[in-house]
Every structure is written in structure tokens, then in C-alpha cells.
Scaffold this motif. Structure first.
Motif, short mmCIF file in Angstrom:
data_model
loop_
_atom_site.label_atom_id
_atom_site.label_comp_id
_atom_site.label_asym_id
_atom_site.label_seq_id
_atom_site.Cartn_x
_atom_site.Cartn_y
_atom_site.Cartn_z
N MET A 30 106.38 10.76 23.88
CA MET A 30 105.23 11.35 24.48
C MET A 30 104.09 11.37 23.48
O MET A 30 104.33 11.42 22.28
CB MET A 30 105.54 12.76 25.00
N LYS A 31 102.89 11.32 23.99
CA LYS A 31 101.71 11.34 23.13
C LYS A 31 101.23 12.79 23.00
O LYS A 31 101.15 13.52 23.99
CB LYS A 31 100.60 10.48 23.71
N ILE A 32 100.92 13.18 21.76
CA ILE A 32 100.39 14.51 21.51
C ILE A 32 99.00 14.37 20.92
O ILE A 32 98.78 13.58 19.98
CB ILE A 32 101.30 15.32 20.56
N LEU A 33 98.06 15.13 21.47
CA LEU A 33 96.69 15.15 20.99
C LEU A 33 96.42 16.51 20.36
O LEU A 33 96.89 17.54 20.86
CB LEU A 33 95.71 14.95 22.16
N TYR A 34 95.66 16.51 19.27
CA TYR A 34 95.31 17.76 18.58
C TYR A 34 93.79 17.87 18.52
O TYR A 34 93.11 16.88 18.24
CB TYR A 34 95.88 17.75 17.16
N PHE A 35 93.28 19.07 18.76
CA PHE A 35 91.84 19.29 18.77
C PHE A 35 91.43 20.44 17.85
O PHE A 35 92.21 21.36 17.61
CB PHE A 35 91.37 19.60 20.20
N ALA A 36 90.18 20.35 17.37
CA ALA A 36 89.53 21.39 16.57
C ALA A 36 90.37 21.73 15.33
O ALA A 36 90.85 20.85 14.65
CB ALA A 36 89.21 22.60 17.42
N TRP A 37 90.55 23.04 15.05
CA TRP A 37 91.27 23.40 13.82
C TRP A 37 92.75 23.05 13.86
O TRP A 37 93.37 22.92 12.82
CB TRP A 37 91.04 24.86 13.42
N VAL A 38 93.32 22.86 15.04
CA VAL A 38 94.71 22.40 15.11
C VAL A 38 94.77 20.99 14.49
O VAL A 38 95.62 20.70 13.64
CB VAL A 38 95.24 22.39 16.56
N ARG A 39 93.84 20.13 14.86
CA ARG A 39 93.76 18.78 14.30
C ARG A 39 93.49 18.82 12.79
O ARG A 39 94.12 18.09 12.02
CB ARG A 39 92.64 17.99 14.99
N GLU A 40 92.60 19.68 12.37
CA GLU A 40 92.26 19.77 10.95
C GLU A 40 93.47 20.20 10.11
O GLU A 40 93.70 19.66 9.02
CB GLU A 40 91.11 20.75 10.74
N ARG A 41 94.24 21.14 10.59
CA ARG A 41 95.40 21.62 9.83
C ARG A 41 96.52 20.59 9.78
O ARG A 41 97.18 20.44 8.77
CB ARG A 41 95.91 22.92 10.43
N ILE A 42 96.71 19.87 10.88
CA ILE A 42 97.76 18.86 10.93
C ILE A 42 97.32 17.58 10.23
O ILE A 42 98.12 16.89 9.61
CB ILE A 42 98.20 18.60 12.38
N GLY A 43 96.04 17.27 10.36
CA GLY A 43 95.52 16.06 9.73
C GLY A 43 95.62 14.82 10.60
O GLY A 43 95.47 13.70 10.11
N LEU A 44 95.87 15.02 11.88
CA LEU A 44 95.97 13.90 12.84
C LEU A 44 95.22 14.23 14.12
O LEU A 44 95.23 15.38 14.55
CB LEU A 44 97.43 13.64 13.21
N GLU A 45 94.63 13.21 14.72
CA GLU A 45 94.04 13.38 16.06
C GLU A 45 95.11 13.30 17.13
O GLU A 45 95.04 13.98 18.14
CB GLU A 45 93.00 12.29 16.33
N SER A 46 96.08 12.41 16.90
CA SER A 46 97.14 12.21 17.89
C SER A 46 98.33 11.55 17.22
O SER A 46 98.23 11.03 16.11
CB SER A 46 96.64 11.34 19.04
N GLU A 47 99.44 11.59 17.92
CA GLU A 47 100.65 10.91 17.48
C GLU A 47 101.59 10.78 18.67
O GLU A 47 101.46 11.49 19.66
CB GLU A 47 101.32 11.63 16.32
N THR A 48 102.53 9.87 18.54
CA THR A 48 103.56 9.71 19.55
C THR A 48 104.87 10.20 18.94
O THR A 48 105.22 9.80 17.83
CB THR A 48 103.67 8.24 19.98
N VAL A 49 105.55 11.09 19.66
CA VAL A 49 106.79 11.68 19.14
C VAL A 49 107.89 11.60 20.20
O VAL A 49 107.61 11.44 21.39
CB VAL A 49 106.60 13.16 18.72
N GLU A 50 109.10 11.71 19.73
CA GLU A 50 110.27 11.81 20.61
C GLU A 50 111.05 13.04 20.18
O GLU A 50 111.97 12.94 19.35
CB GLU A 50 111.12 10.55 20.51
N PRO A 51 110.70 14.20 20.73
CA PRO A 51 111.44 15.41 20.35
C PRO A 51 112.87 15.37 20.86
O PRO A 51 113.17 14.64 21.82
CB PRO A 51 110.65 16.54 21.00
N PRO A 52 113.75 16.13 20.26
CA PRO A 52 115.14 16.17 20.72
C PRO A 52 115.24 16.75 22.13
O PRO A 52 114.33 17.45 22.60
CB PRO A 52 115.83 17.06 19.70
N ALA A 53 116.34 16.51 22.78
CA ALA A 53 116.56 16.98 24.16
C ALA A 53 116.51 18.49 24.28
O ALA A 53 116.25 19.02 25.37
CB ALA A 53 117.89 16.46 24.68
N THR A 54 116.73 19.20 23.20
CA THR A 54 116.68 20.68 23.23
C THR A 54 115.26 21.21 23.36
O THR A 54 115.08 22.38 23.65
CB THR A 54 117.33 21.27 21.97
#
Length: 83
Positions: free
Chosen positions: A1-25
Motif C-alpha cells: 500500500m502507498k502511504i503519503l505524509y503531509f506537513a510536520w508528519v512528512r518533516e519528521r519522517i523525512g519522506l513524502e510517500s512510500e510503499t509498504v507491506e505491513p504484516p497481517a497483524t
């Protein structure tokens, strides 16, 4: 799934977006935020108070207990104020 980050969330993480595959839990927005927070310092800072970070699932506002199964895009952003 694609995750987008905006404003200070983006600044703290250092990414605008990423694609992740979280575990089934990881089944809800809150689960995803917790899983992301464990991925590193920037993520931990972004989600240190998960109650204030908002989310949208496929461009629709979502609550922390909203299921993420089948969602293509999740956006995380701080609370917005109007002007």
C-alpha cells in the motif's frame, strides 16, 4: 500500500510517500501508526502522540479503528485549521 505524509508528519519522517507491506497483524489505522512508529526515530517522533495525527483512506477521512484491508492509499497529516 502507498502511504503519503503531509506537513510536520512528512518533516519528521523525512519522506513524502512510500510503499509498504505491513504484516497481517496490522489491520487498522491505529495498528499501522504503531507499526510505523516502531520503524525508526523519525517515525517514532511523527507518531509520538497518535491521537492528534489524522488519516485518510483512499482520500476519505478515517478514524483510528478504521480497517485498512483493501485500501490502496493512506495519508497521514496533522489536524487542520481553517482561515
Amino acid at each position: 500500500m502507498k502511504i503519503l505524509y503531509f506537513a510536520w508528519v512528512r518533516e519528521r519522517i523525512g519522506l513524502e510517500s512510500e510503499t509498504v507491506e505491513p504484516p497481517a497483524t496490522v489491520r487498522t489505522v491505529a495498528d499501522l501508526a504503531g507499526w510505523l512508529a516502531a520503524r525508526g526515530e523519525g517515525y517514532a517522533r511523527a507518531f509520538e502522540n497518535p491521537r492528534i495525527v489524522r488519516a485518510a483512506l483512499d482520500r476519505r477521512h478515517a478514524k483510528p479503528d478504521s480497517a485498512i484491508d483493501g485500501v490502496n492509499e493512506i495519508a497521514f497529516f496533522p489536524p487542520m485549521t481553517g482561515g
